[in-house]
Design a protein around this motif. Sequence first.
Motif, PDB file in Angstrom:
ATOM      1  N   GLU A 448       9.458  89.029  36.301  1.00 18.61           N
ATOM      2  CA  GLU A 448       9.726  90.457  36.122  1.00 18.61           C
ATOM      3  C   GLU A 448       9.736  91.213  37.444  1.00 18.61           C
ATOM      4  O   GLU A 448       9.738  92.439  37.473  1.00 18.61           O
ATOM      5  CB  GLU A 448       8.687  91.070  35.181  1.00 18.61           C
ATOM      6  CG  GLU A 448       8.665  90.454  33.790  1.00 18.61           C
ATOM      7  CD  GLU A 448       9.927  90.719  32.986  1.00 18.61           C
ATOM      8  OE1 GLU A 448      10.727  91.564  33.420  1.00 18.61           O
ATOM      9  OE2 GLU A 448      10.107  90.088  31.931  1.00 18.61           O
ATOM     10  N   GLY A 449       9.721  90.482  38.583  1.00 26.29           N
ATOM     11  CA  GLY A 449       9.899  91.113  39.881  1.00 26.29           C
ATOM     12  C   GLY A 449       8.678  91.200  40.759  1.00 26.29           C
ATOM     13  O   GLY A 449       8.775  91.630  41.916  1.00 26.29           O
ATOM     14  N   ALA A 450       7.506  90.814  40.256  1.00 26.06           N
ATOM     15  CA  ALA A 450       6.285  90.919  41.061  1.00 26.06           C
ATOM     16  C   ALA A 450       6.192  89.787  42.077  1.00 26.06           C
ATOM     17  O   ALA A 450       6.740  88.698  41.880  1.00 26.06           O
ATOM     18  CB  ALA A 450       5.054  90.896  40.151  1.00 26.06           C
ATOM     19  N   CYS A 451       5.490  90.049  43.166  1.00 23.83           N
ATOM     20  CA  CYS A 451       5.021  88.989  44.060  1.00 23.83           C
ATOM     21  C   CYS A 451       3.664  88.535  43.528  1.00 23.83           C
ATOM     22  O   CYS A 451       2.867  89.359  43.090  1.00 23.83           O
ATOM     23  CB  CYS A 451       4.867  89.502  45.486  1.00 23.83           C
ATOM     24  SG  CYS A 451       6.400  90.057  46.237  1.00 23.83           S
ATOM     25  N   VAL A 452       3.392  87.236  43.569  1.00 21.77           N
ATOM     26  CA  VAL A 452       2.196  86.720  42.910  1.00 21.77           C
ATOM     27  C   VAL A 452       1.410  85.803  43.838  1.00 21.77           C
ATOM     28  O   VAL A 452       1.966  84.875  44.435  1.00 21.77           O
ATOM     29  CB  VAL A 452       2.551  85.950  41.623  1.00 21.77           C
ATOM     30  CG1 VAL A 452       1.280  85.498  40.910  1.00 21.77           C
ATOM     31  CG2 VAL A 452       3.391  86.813  40.687  1.00 21.77           C
TER      32      VAL A 452
END
Length: 684
Positions: A448-452
Amino acid sequence: MTHPAVADLVARSNRLGADPRTTNYAGGNTSAKGTETDPVTGEPVELLWVKGSGGDLGTLTEKGLAVLRLDRLRSLTGVYPGVEREDEMVAAFDHCLFGKGGAAPSIDTAMHGLVDAAHVDHLHPDAGIAIATAADGEALTRTIFGDKVVWVPWRRPGFQLGLDIAAVKEANPQAVGTVLGGHGITAWGDTSDDAEAASQWIITTAQAYLDAHGRPEPFGPVLPGHEPLPEAERRAKAAALAPHLRAIASADRPQVGHYTDSDGVLDFVSRARHAELAALGTSCPDHFLRTKVRPLVVDLPATASIEEIVGRLPALHEAYRADYTAYYERGAAQARARGEEPPALRGADPAIVLVPGVGMFSYGADKQTARVAGEFYVNAINVMRGAEALSTYAPIDEDEKFRIEYWALEEAKLQRRPQPKPLATRIAFVTGGASGIGKAIATRLAAEGACVAVADLDEAKAQAAAAEIGGPDVAVGIAANVADEAAVQAALAATVLAFGGVDIVVNNAGLSLSRSLFDTTEADWDLQHDVMAKGSFLVAKHFAQALVDQGLGGDVIYISSKNSVFAGPNNIAYSAAKADQAHQVRLLAAELGPHGIKVNGINPDGVVRGSGIFAGGWGANRAAVYGVPEEKLGEFYAQRTLLGREVLPEHVANAAYALCTGDFSHTTGLHVPVDAGVAAAFLR
């Protein structure tokens, strides 16, 4: 079948784009000319293959090439309305496309099509731009290259620049290329190898001259107290500053960060002239489009404390914003005087922050953009070093910078970008992220576009999961023993150094030993409470401080359990620890709410598939308690629920994602059951 000229072009482009000193990411362009059969007429037609708009040489494939008919492209010279209206020519390129045309043609298409050479390279090498931005660059070009390379005064990329270079090529048959004032180089050849050799010769000749004739210490002597800090101290200070710096870089809109402490950066910010030169700004259009015209420089020595730097940042930020806004207003006024209406100001926060002794922080809408901005500023430092070593650094003037940064064509390119994903610019930290529920959450948030930051007790598994999720611009694997405070602090530092900060914290790490009251030992009790109760507390304590320092709000999510409210047999230590976590949600929701930080929990039940807990013996024990085969445990849990459905890690991940979205912007202190309906675990 791929045309031989195209195969050579792609291979040449990939080689040239592999070295950031030769050309930067998505910078420069290459081309080849050749003949194909027109499927409509059956007659041969001369074509131009050229890197399309926004492409990257290092990763270019045939799909990234624009394909145009040369006869039509060259015919545009007859309708060219002049430099004041040359932007109109970009739309005209679409009428020159062959077939479906491939990628969208870039502004530099004319440079390649109008120059009478089969193969053309346009590059942004550090050594070449050093000559191009030197105050006496034209004289240096003659001295260094003789008549084999011709100086072309600064001109914005466009149709007229293509005409200029074509005229230079025609008037100088002995030349193999040009130095473009303030910008870069162009080279050509009859074959792909000839063009590549010409490009490399210009670059290596320029670098050799710099090495032989450049004066030492072009940035001045080292400033006392500005020397690079030792690595461990430097990175610890960078981690402590990162949330505060992200706060100022994100005042207009949230940004992802990247940290660089390369030798070149550390040397630059240690020197007496670093602030003076940084204020002049970058010159190559690709540079300042990524970095803004100039960086924010922390005007304190390396010896300054974190508290001193943090205290200084608000004033520096205010001054930077005022300076950038004034730059915009001056440029907009001149644009209106030319009869143009410039795009609106895109934000006045810095994209580059320089900290003596510590290094550089760069920012962008995603990790790749932030990283590339940093790479471009390293290129800019190299350019300034070279120009000052031979002459005086003299970038293009402010009005020209504004005309490019706020170019209508650049604005149109920005408007064509796809809409960002829901979690774009958000940075997540997920404990127990290498398997089961944690991995599912990390995967969903990244999708969904997050950096993790995937954190796990097993660092190798965390790194493998991160690589599977998307690699270092999307996910990084971090070792994290959540029961150890020093390890939690190290995990926080690793996260903020990787991505600039943190927005979403998921307390998921856990384990369970299924034993009765009488079989549960003190060690069993301590182990489970250390990981889940104490571990969640430590993660929340340290990561919430970073959230507060950023001032951007955020989400803290606890993966608790149906067992936090449901009393089952042979489960006292696990269920008590989960009840502790559940109440931490309520307590922290009350405490962190004034900072805009939401704290919510998820209560799963019976997540068997992919679970590290169940695979570690818990499943066999629970199956024995309920009198079912272990392989049927998931089915057993499903049949006792109201919905009759098995709960999978992905279902928990769905809930975690939902809690992070705007749909739950006003929800905190909530426990979401993901158990397919266990009436005994209803919260009310």
